[in-house]
Design an enzyme around this catalytic site. Structure first.
Site, short mmCIF file in Angstrom:
data_model
loop_
_atom_site.label_atom_id
_atom_site.label_comp_id
_atom_site.label_asym_id
_atom_site.label_seq_id
_atom_site.Cartn_x
_atom_site.Cartn_y
_atom_site.Cartn_z
N LYS A 119 1.08 -1.10 0.17
CA LYS A 119 -0.09 0.00 0.20
C LYS A 119 0.88 1.27 0.02
CE LYS A 119 -3.39 2.75 0.81
NZ LYS A 119 -4.58 3.09 -0.07
N CYS A 138 -2.36 9.95 -6.57
CA CYS A 138 -3.50 9.58 -5.48
C CYS A 138 -4.66 10.66 -5.72
CB CYS A 138 -3.21 9.62 -4.09
SG CYS A 138 -4.58 9.37 -2.81
C1 SIN Z 1 -6.29 5.79 -1.72
O1 SIN Z 1 -5.84 5.37 -0.80
O2 SIN Z 1 -7.11 7.08 -1.58
C2 SIN Z 1 -5.73 5.45 -3.11
C3 SIN Z 1 -4.56 5.60 -3.22
C4 SIN Z 1 -4.24 5.82 -4.89
O3 SIN Z 1 -5.32 5.46 -5.60
O4 SIN Z 1 -3.28 6.17 -5.13
#
Ligand code: SIN
Length: 321
Positions: free
Chosen positions: A46, A139
């Site tokens: 993540k 993001c």
């Molecule tokens: C998120 O956690 O908002 C998604 C991250 C991303 O799409 O880069």
């Protein structure tokens, strides 16, 4: 895994063409171990920020069926997660734990909330065990913050300052809608010695409405979220193709956006992707999807007489040629 779908991304050998996408079931150590134990050819973590984050209020993820096309259901998901994660220090440790005994590449992903975060985040993983670092400049879910990948000067400033060695650096890119944006980003990628690009991240500021309830499916940003899944596959393929036409194998391309079958993966391969990442389908089906999609791709390659990824990569034919 079969021989035909072995691939190389950023100089790193992958046992298959299919891996997880950052952001889906990859936040906790337990989830990362499940990916390590699955048919995913890598473990992509993540996106981590300087400090741990709860992310946006729930519900912040919704899966839906958009309709059907050519006999197949077109699925999608809408997410406005807001980067929930345990903070980069934890992921530096997780990379070390996962690397031990897993035998597959581990990719870190970093997302700064400001420009000055990036050198610290990238530096921590450059000193750690992850094999490569995906720098997330796309993001779409941080309220009040511009999407970095659309501000090319900001991308340059970030890349000027991050440590680029010893681990290969990749960029996770937003969807671009114009050729000139692709050209400018490709120029940046070449100038800064970026080893791979991951495209595309989800499409920002989409709205999906539950007409019965007369309200959006998700809560943050008054229902605006980032669109993922099968409904964004044509945009993802277009971006991969435009980047491949410029980068031509000199920079690895990881395709992501709407892959849920071997046939989807094959489309990305023809278009020029060196590997693919799975998001929405992984969220829906769990870790068994990686081996299935790769097996389906193997069967397609065998049926068509391609002996390797290399033989089929970028071999899209065009009407009238
Ligand atoms: C998120 O956690 O908002 C998604 C991250 C991303 O799409 O880069």
């Amino acid at each position: 895994m079969g021989e035909r779908t072995k691939t190389i991304v950023a100089g790193i050998a992958f046992d298959s063409y299919v891996m997880n996408a950052s952001g889906v079931r990859d936040t906790t150590l337990e989830e990362l171990k499940a990916i390590a134990d699955s048919g995913s050819s890598a473990v992509v973590m993540k996106s981590s920020t300087m400090e741990p984050r709860q992310g946006n209020p729930e519900p912040r993820y919704a899966y839906f069926i958009l309709g059907s096309s050519r006999g197949r259901e077109v699925q999608g998901s809408l997410q406005c997660m807001g980067l929930p994660n345990e903070g980069y220090r934890k992921y530096v440790k997780f990379a070390r734990i996962i690397k031990t005994g897993c035998g597959k590449p581990v990719f870190a992903s970093v997302a700064g909330l400001s420009e000055k975060d990036y050198p610290i985040l990238v530096g921590a993983f450059q000193d750690g065990e992850a094999d490569a670092i995906e720098v997330n400049v796309s993001c779409p879910n941080l309220e009040g913050k511009a999407l970095i990948g659309y501000d090319f000067d900001q991308v340059r400033r970030i890349l000027d300052k991050i440590p680029k060695q010893p681990k290969p650096i990749g960029l996770k890119l937003p969807p671009y809608l114009e050729q000139r944006q692709i050209q400018e980003m490709a120029d940046i990628v070449k100038k800064y010695g970026i080893s791979f690009i991951t495209c595309i991240n989800s499409i920002p500021n989409a709205l999906v409405i539950d007409g019965t309830q007369e309200r959006p499916l998700i809560r943050p940003k008054k229902g605006l979220g980032a669109l993922c899944g099968g409904c964004i596959k044509p945009v993802a393929l277009g971006n991969v193709k435009m980047f491949y036409d410029i980068l031509r194998g000199k920079v690895s391309i990881i395709g992501v956006g709407g892959i849920s079958s071997g046939s989807d993966a094959f489309d990305f391969l023809l278009t020029g992707a060196d590997a693919v990442q799975i998001g929405t389908c992984f969220e829906k089906q769990g870790p068994a999807c990686f081996a299935r999609i790769n097996r389906e791709l193997e069967e397609i390659l065998e049926r068509k007489g391609y002996k390797s990824i290399e033989q089929a990569r970028g071999k899209l034919k065009f009407l009238g040629e």
